[in-house]
Write an enzyme that holds these catalytic residues in place. Structure first.
Site, PDB file in Angstrom:
ATOM      1  N   LYS A   1     -61.872 -19.839 -35.804  1.00  0.00           N
ATOM      2  CA  LYS A   1     -62.706 -20.929 -36.312  1.00  0.00           C
ATOM      3  C   LYS A   1     -64.111 -20.416 -36.622  1.00  0.00           C
ATOM      4  O   LYS A   1     -64.552 -19.430 -36.011  1.00  0.00           O
ATOM      5  CB  LYS A   1     -62.857 -22.006 -35.230  1.00  0.00           C
ATOM      6  CG  LYS A   1     -61.648 -22.890 -35.019  1.00  0.00           C
ATOM      7  CD  LYS A   1     -61.932 -23.918 -33.932  1.00  0.00           C
ATOM      8  CE  LYS A   1     -60.729 -24.787 -33.642  1.00  0.00           C
ATOM      9  NZ  LYS A   1     -60.316 -25.645 -34.750  1.00  0.00           N
TER      10      LYS A   1
ATOM     11  N   ARG B   1     -50.037 -28.499 -31.561  1.00  0.00           N
ATOM     12  CA  ARG B   1     -48.689 -29.004 -31.853  1.00  0.00           C
ATOM     13  C   ARG B   1     -47.623 -28.105 -31.231  1.00  0.00           C
ATOM     14  O   ARG B   1     -46.526 -28.553 -30.937  1.00  0.00           O
ATOM     15  CB  ARG B   1     -48.512 -29.148 -33.375  1.00  0.00           C
ATOM     16  CG  ARG B   1     -48.611 -27.870 -34.137  1.00  0.00           C
ATOM     17  CD  ARG B   1     -48.838 -28.103 -35.630  1.00  0.00           C
ATOM     18  NE  ARG B   1     -50.199 -28.573 -35.920  1.00  0.00           N
ATOM     19  CZ  ARG B   1     -50.650 -28.844 -37.133  1.00  0.00           C
ATOM     20  NH1 ARG B   1     -49.859 -28.727 -38.181  1.00  0.00           N
ATOM     21  NH2 ARG B   1     -51.902 -29.270 -37.316  1.00  0.00           N
TER      22      ARG B   1
HETATM   23  N1  BES Z   1     -58.414 -28.585 -31.798  1.00  0.00           N
HETATM   24  C1  BES Z   1     -58.320 -28.646 -33.201  1.00  0.00           C
HETATM   25  C2  BES Z   1     -58.548 -30.039 -33.759  1.00  0.00           C
HETATM   26  C3  BES Z   1     -59.912 -30.649 -33.566  1.00  0.00           C
HETATM   27  C4  BES Z   1     -60.839 -30.605 -34.598  1.00  0.00           C
HETATM   28  C5  BES Z   1     -60.243 -31.300 -32.409  1.00  0.00           C
HETATM   29  C6  BES Z   1     -62.072 -31.207 -34.442  1.00  0.00           C
HETATM   30  C7  BES Z   1     -61.471 -31.891 -32.248  1.00  0.00           C
HETATM   31  C8  BES Z   1     -62.392 -31.843 -33.275  1.00  0.00           C
HETATM   32  C9  BES Z   1     -56.920 -28.189 -33.659  1.00  0.00           C
HETATM   33  O1  BES Z   1     -56.264 -27.293 -32.826  1.00  0.00           O
HETATM   34  C10 BES Z   1     -57.095 -27.527 -34.982  1.00  0.00           C
HETATM   35  O2  BES Z   1     -57.726 -26.519 -35.020  1.00  0.00           O
HETATM   36  N2  BES Z   1     -56.543 -28.123 -36.015  1.00  0.00           N
HETATM   37  C11 BES Z   1     -56.620 -27.605 -37.324  1.00  0.00           C
HETATM   38  C12 BES Z   1     -55.196 -27.467 -37.828  1.00  0.00           C
HETATM   39  C13 BES Z   1     -55.058 -26.694 -39.092  1.00  0.00           C
HETATM   40  C14 BES Z   1     -55.380 -25.244 -38.892  1.00  0.00           C
HETATM   41  C15 BES Z   1     -53.627 -26.842 -39.569  1.00  0.00           C
HETATM   42  C16 BES Z   1     -57.408 -28.594 -38.169  1.00  0.00           C
HETATM   43  O3  BES Z   1     -57.206 -29.800 -38.000  1.00  0.00           O
HETATM   44  O4  BES Z   1     -58.228 -28.163 -38.951  1.00  0.00           O
HETATM   45 ZN    ZN Z   2     -56.758 -25.236 -33.232  1.00  0.00          ZN
END
Ligand code: BES
Ligand code: ZN
Ligand code: ZN
Length: 470
Positions: free
Chosen positions: A247, A321
């Site tokens: 990230k 997931r």
């Molecule tokens: N933990 C994150 C989602 C999240 C984002 C929680 C903002 C709280 C605040 C999750 O694991 C994630 O990174 N999701 C990605 C998925 C994508 C890579 C398919 C997302 O939603 O961008």
């Molecule tokens: Zn994530």
């Protein structure tokens, strides 16, 4: 805080007077002046002094539309004023119905949450006693409100805790301690047991971390039967760096809250046990740290899962997931629950859709959706339903495995994540997924940065109460 009950208040001492919007008439007898500068608007309060120099706090409850948020008015009021209280303070509650009184007690207890647990100098904390006047028998309400507020504070503490402290193992220890205190059973599956039992998706996510993953199984059984009425499954990523699909660093520190779903599951089982609700429930937490290391799982990997279905990893940041796929499949196969609900801070997409106002709700079961939606309004922890159309399935087809963990497109993010989870639910007819990424962490009066909200504890506990009463 302690809460005790008296028949009527002593008007020569300090007391709190709740007041609905434009309804000063109902509390006029307690006021030393005819027209205070106060109209009972929601989230407002005013201090006036009585003829004996005692404090009289007017607290605005607002209008009927604010009924679900009475906690927040008391939380704010008590947070701002309690430094001036003596140890005991009275509350006039004859004008409150049972629901309003419950929310009042929850809000007062919530006001005692502080975020500075990791400062070297601890704040002095006074133990207040709120002496509540009512002609009714309110002991049960006081107990429920205190337990609920305390549980919310505890899980907020867990979500706000730093990720170097709250490792998966720490969550397991937290659950074991809670189980002893609240009399339910807790089993923590560690690395070796996870390997033996085939929790391959949880293990893959945790591979890059020095803190090994765990799966926590909490069981609370009030009935003689073996059947499980409700299973809860929580995403417990103690820190989400994104893994090799790393990230950006802006706001990365907030990813300590990626165990918000797990915190709700842990808190609800504790609260249901303390309230001794007549129901059999299990709470499953699938917990890992998504870290970057030579051992991290990679984009392109094909991994196994508890279900035996293989998964092609497109993005290691879509890790929630994966741990949930194992948690859900395990809960369904091992416990065959009547209802199953998972909670997860799963996608940024749901935050872009609903902001901080509602969780994304996914289910094919309209009866569950209607109950959850009604409960959400009642406790002001709202949910909003999104579709589960078959059309979305094609996007998750993999060339090399049974499914892939991301469609690789910048669209339908929260729905796609839900469709992925559905693949591991064995077509369970009463499954619901709640994406709480936007609501479990937000702004508050006691922190400059975002912090835990406590979202979900009242929502799920009240949903369980509805089912326990049937
Ligand atoms: N933990 C994150 C989602 C999240 C984002 C929680 C903002 C709280 C605040 C999750 O694991 C994630 O990174 N999701 C990605 C998925 C994508 C890579 C398919 C997302 O939603 O961008
Ligand atoms: Zn994530
Ligand atoms: Zn995550």
């Amino acid at each position: 805080m302690k809460f005790t009950h008296i028949k009527s208040i002593d008007t020569t001492k300090d007391f709190i007077l709740p007041c609905k919007k434009d309804d000063l008439k109902s509390i006029q007898e307690f006021l030393p002046i005819a027209n205070p500068d106060f109209d009972g608007s929601f989230n407002t309060h005013l201090l006036i002094y009585g003829t004996k120099g005692n404090r009289i706090y007017l607290v605005g409850l607002g209008e009927d539309k604010n009924a679900g948020q009475i906690e927040s008015t008391f939380q704010k009021f008590a947070f701002e004023t309690c430094k001036y209280w003596s140890n005991d303070i009275q509350l006039y509650a004859d004008g409150l119905n049972d629901d309003e009184l419950l929310k009042t007690v929850i809000g007062l207890e919530m006001s005692q949450y502080t975020i500075g647990e990791f400062r070297s100098k601890k704040e002095d904390k006074k133990e207040f006693t709120v002496v509540i006047s009512s002609t009714k028998n309110i002991e049960n309400i006081l107990e429920e409100g205190k337990f609920t507020g305390e549980t919310i504070n505890k899980i907020k503490g867990l979500v706000d805790a730093p990720p170097n402290v709250k490792t998966p193992e720490y969550l397991g220890n937290w659950a074991e301690k809670s189980a002893k205190e609240a009399s339910y059973t807790c089993t923590v599956l560690k690395q070796k047991q996870l390997e033996e039992q085939g929790f391959d998706a949880v293990l893959s996510v945790g591979k890059g971390s020095v803190n090994p993953p765990v799966v926590i199984i909490n069981e609370y059984k009030a009935k003689d039967t073996e059947t499980i009425d409700i299973a809860l499954v929580g995403k417990g990523i103690t820190f989400d760096s994104g893994g090799l699909s790393i990230k950006p660093s802006t706001n990365l520190h907030y990813m300590k809250s990626d165990m918000g779903g797990a915190a709700v599951v842990l808190g609800v089982v504790e609260l249901v046990a303390k309230l001794k609700l007549n129901i059999n429930i299990i709470g499953i937490v699938a917990s890992a740290e998504n870290a970057v290391d030579a051992n991290s799982y990679r984009p392109g990997d094909v991994i196994n899962s508890y279900s035996g279905k293989t998964i092609e990893i497109i993005d290691t940041d879509a890790e929630g997931r994966l741990v949930l796929a194992d948690g859900l499949n395990f809960a369904i196969k091992k416990y065959n629950p009547e209802y199953i609900i998972d909670l997860a801070t799963l996608t940024g997409s749901v935050v872009r859709t609903f902001g901080y106002a509602a969780a994304g709700m996914f289910t094919e079961n309209q009866e569950m959706a209607n109950t959850m939606s009604a409960v959400g309004y009642k406790v002001h922890e709202r949910v909003w339903q999104l579709p589960m159309f078959e059309d979305y399935e094609a996007d998750l087809k993999s060339d090399v495995a049974d499914i892939k963990n991301f469609n690789g497109k910048p669209i339908e993010g929260a729905i796609n994540a839900a469709k992925f989870l559905e693949f591991f639910t064995e077509k369970h007819p009463k499954w619901m997924h709640l994406d709480i990424a936007g609501v479990s962490f937000g702004s508050s009066q006691y922190a400059k940065m975002k912090s835990a909200t406590g979202y979900g504890i009242q929502l799920i506990t009240n949903f369980i109460k509805e089912k326990a009463n049937k």
